[in-house]
Design an enzyme around this catalytic site. Structure first.
Site, short mmCIF file in Angstrom:
data_model
loop_
_atom_site.label_atom_id
_atom_site.label_comp_id
_atom_site.label_asym_id
_atom_site.label_seq_id
_atom_site.Cartn_x
_atom_site.Cartn_y
_atom_site.Cartn_z
N LYS B 118 3.03 -6.07 2.25
CA LYS B 118 1.59 -6.38 2.36
C LYS B 118 1.13 -7.37 1.30
CE LYS B 118 -1.80 -3.77 4.60
NZ LYS B 118 -1.54 -3.37 5.85
N GLY B 166 -4.11 6.24 8.14
CA GLY B 166 -4.46 6.70 9.48
C GLY B 166 -5.93 7.04 9.63
N GLU B 202 -13.04 -2.62 0.35
CA GLU B 202 -12.79 -3.69 1.30
C GLU B 202 -14.09 -3.97 2.04
OE1 GLU B 202 -8.53 -3.47 3.03
OE2 GLU B 202 -9.89 -3.19 4.71
N LYS B 203 -14.27 -5.19 2.47
CA LYS B 203 -15.44 -5.52 3.29
C LYS B 203 -15.38 -4.69 4.57
CE LYS B 203 -17.48 -9.56 5.57
NZ LYS B 203 -18.80 -9.56 4.93
N ILE B 205 -16.29 -4.37 8.34
CA ILE B 205 -16.69 -5.19 9.48
C ILE B 205 -17.12 -4.25 10.59
CG2 ILE B 205 -15.92 -6.93 11.13
CD1 ILE B 205 -13.97 -7.76 8.73
N LYS B 238 -2.27 1.31 19.68
CA LYS B 238 -2.88 0.59 20.79
C LYS B 238 -2.69 1.39 22.08
CE LYS B 238 -1.82 -3.59 18.33
NZ LYS B 238 -0.70 -4.50 18.03
N GLU B 290 -1.75 -8.65 9.50
CA GLU B 290 -0.32 -8.64 9.20
C GLU B 290 0.42 -9.43 10.26
OE1 GLU B 290 1.25 -4.67 9.32
OE2 GLU B 290 0.69 -4.34 11.38
N ARG B 294 8.83 -9.25 15.24
CA ARG B 294 9.66 -8.67 16.30
C ARG B 294 8.96 -8.86 17.63
NH1 ARG B 294 6.05 -4.58 17.26
NH2 ARG B 294 5.08 -3.75 15.38
N ARG B 340 -0.81 1.56 28.32
CA ARG B 340 0.36 2.29 27.84
C ARG B 340 0.38 3.69 28.44
NH1 ARG B 340 1.77 0.70 21.62
NH2 ARG B 340 1.15 -1.49 21.75
#
Lengths: 79, 451
Positions: B118, B166, B202-203, B205, B238, B290, B294, B340
């Site tokens: 990271k 998480g 962190e900002k 959003i 996702k 990120e 792959r 999915r």
């Protein structure tokens, strides 16, 4: 003395401790109460507590940490 | 000309099936590794050769570098395809494959290592003038430090527990007073929950989408295959993905795709990869999250709208081939949606449930694709990820794709175990989903309120 069995309700991988560095939930010879956590089952990457359905003394595990388990398989016996 | 090359597939499930298929179409021999739990799997049945690499538990099979390398050597494999998950982004594995003289069908181990960390990835990206989510870049020592940072970043902010994850240990703050009040509280809570009171900020959003750019590189030429919108997520997994992201302006799309290409050029990227961004729908700003080095689960939606077979391309460049495509020849046509399908019971908090597939059927028609490892009689093992397959529909625009998906889900049958098909049936009929009024927080709220 009769033996009572704790069976796995789930299929998956059986763990005797909450994380690799932790102590076992129960060690051989411990006594257990109903609803005591005796292990974790990892099912498709999610973890579920396995609770004892019986109470008694001198628990004896029949499954090693990290072994595969199937539903209905006996995990441990208590006296 | 017959191709004498062979590829060892170091993975399982639907992606192993997908790679087997691509190799077959390229005339390349496949060597499928398997654990004791996968001896009857579709990937094993499809492959030219199959090699056992260990017991069911993945630490002793699919994550066992020594066993996989031994299988590759004994079978004389020319290359290894890592799929996704397992060892796909493990730079030690890639490096071990490289030094054994076998080709790794992916980027160099250095690129995997650099982009997988990271901190180093953020540094690289910032040096290329691509924005990352503004934040403290590490732990905030105390409240006064937090107040100084808050002036820089601006409200609203998120206070996050360093040891959390998480979605746990996160608290939004909207004003300086909030910050003074909640910072000590959050620290105490983090200490109690995670045994570590460390916080970072962190900002925040408020209405963000997850947009990602598919890229392909051969070490000299770099292409983007446009973007996907993967905002429907549950616990950062996702659930539903689309291409294109209809919320983007052409200008923003171009900016994002160019940013993704800059990152690939900087590391001389080889193979298929995905650059993930957080997109602020109000300001239209986007921030690098990120890069995944792959093939990704949701690659089919991009294949449907571009007509490019991404898996075949990554195999070709992995063997040292050059990309034959040109950026100005690539375009997106139509709209694709992927659902999915997991072995989880949506009515029981998505409890995963393995078992035997007794029946499976879906309408086979143009613009409908089901990438899966299933067949009737297949016993889904309990040891791995719950993903069973991906239903992908394609049509000339989003509203037609939604209509097609409704029709296909209506006729889609998997019997024997609970699956997430029913979740998708409800989603595809939801007004907000149909209108595309979603963000990354949408699905979890919707599940609580409407499911």
């Amino acid at each position: 003395m009769s033996k009572k069995q704790i069976m796995s309700p789930l299929p998956g991988t059986f763990y005797r401790k909450p994380s690799p560095d932790s102590e076992n939930f129960k060690n051989d010879g411990d006594s257990v109460e109903i609803d005591d956590v005796v292990g974790l089952a990892e099912v498709m990457k999610s973890f579920h507590e396995i609770k004892s359905t019986v109470s008694g003394g001198k628990i004896q595990f029949l499954i090693e940490d990290g072994d595969a388990i199937m539903p209905g398989q006996v995990i441990a016996e208590v006296e | 000309m017959t191709d004498s090359r062979s590829v060892l597939i170091a993975n399982r499930g639907e992606i192993a099936v997908r790679v087997n298929k691509a190799c077959r179409e390229l005339g390349i021999k496949t060597i499928q590794v398997y654990s004791d739990a996968d001896i009857d799997s579709l990937a094993v049945k499809m492959s030219d050769e199959a090699i056992r690499i260990g017991p069911a538990v993945s630490a002793k099979s699919y994550l066992n570098i020594d066993n996989i390398l031994a299988a590759a050597k004994s079978s004389g494999a020319d290359a290894i395809h890592p799929g996704y998950g397992f060892l796909a982004e493990n730079s030690e594995f890639a490096s071990a494959v490289e030094s054994s003289g076998i080709k790794f069908l992916g980027p160099s181990s250095q690129a995997i290592k650099l982009l997988g960390d990271k901190v180093s990835a953020r540094e690289l990206v910032s040096s290329l003038n691509v924005a990352t989510v503004p934040g403290s870049d590490g732990r905030v020592s105390d409240l006064s430090h937090a107040q100084v940072l808050a002036k820089d970043i601006g409200f609203p902010l998120m206070i996050k527990a360093s040891a959390g994850g998480g979605g746990r240990g996160i608290r939004p703050v909207y004003t300086g007073d909030d910050l003074s009040r909640y910072f000590p509280q959050a620290s105490a809570e983090a200490l109690a929950s995670f045994g570590d009171g460390g916080l970072y900020i962190e900002k925040y959003i408020a209405s963000a989408r997850h947009i990602e750019v598919q890229i392909l590189g051969d070490g000299e030429t770099y292409l983007h295959l446009f973007e996907r919108d993967c905002s429907l997520q549950r616990r950062r997994q996702k659930v539903w993905e689309e291409a294109p992201a209809t919320c983007l302006s052409d200008e923003t799309r171009k900016g994002m795709c160019d940013s993704a290409l800059k990152i690939c050029q900087a590391v001389r990227y080889r193979g298929a990869g995905t650059v993930e961004f957080l997109y602020d729908t109000n300001s239209e700003d986007y921030y690098f999250l990120e890069m995944n080095t792959r093939i990704q689960v949701e690659h089919p939606v991009t294949e449907m709208v571009t007509g490019i077979d991404i898996v075949k391309e990554m195999i070709c460049v992995g063997f040292g081939g050059k990309l034959s495509l040109k950026q100005n020849e690539l375009k997106m046509t139509g709209h694709a949606i992927e659902c999915r399908i997991n072995a989880e019971d949506p009515s029981k908090d998505f409890m995963p449930w393995p078992g035997t597939i007794s029946k499976i059927s879906f309408p086979e028609q143009s613009g409908v694709r089901f990438d899966s490892m299933l067949f009737e009689g297949y016993e889904v093992p309990p040891f791995y990820d719950s993903l069973l397959g991906k239903l992908i529909v394609y049509d000339q625009d989003r509203s037609r794709a939604i209509d097609k998906l409704k029709h296909v889900l209506d006729k889609f049958i998997i019997e024997g175990i609970p699956t997430t098909v029913r979740l998708h049936e409800k989603l595809v009929n939801d007004g907000d989903v149909i209108a595309g009024r979603v963000d990354i927080e949408f699905l979890e709220k919707w599940l609580l309120e409407q499911f």
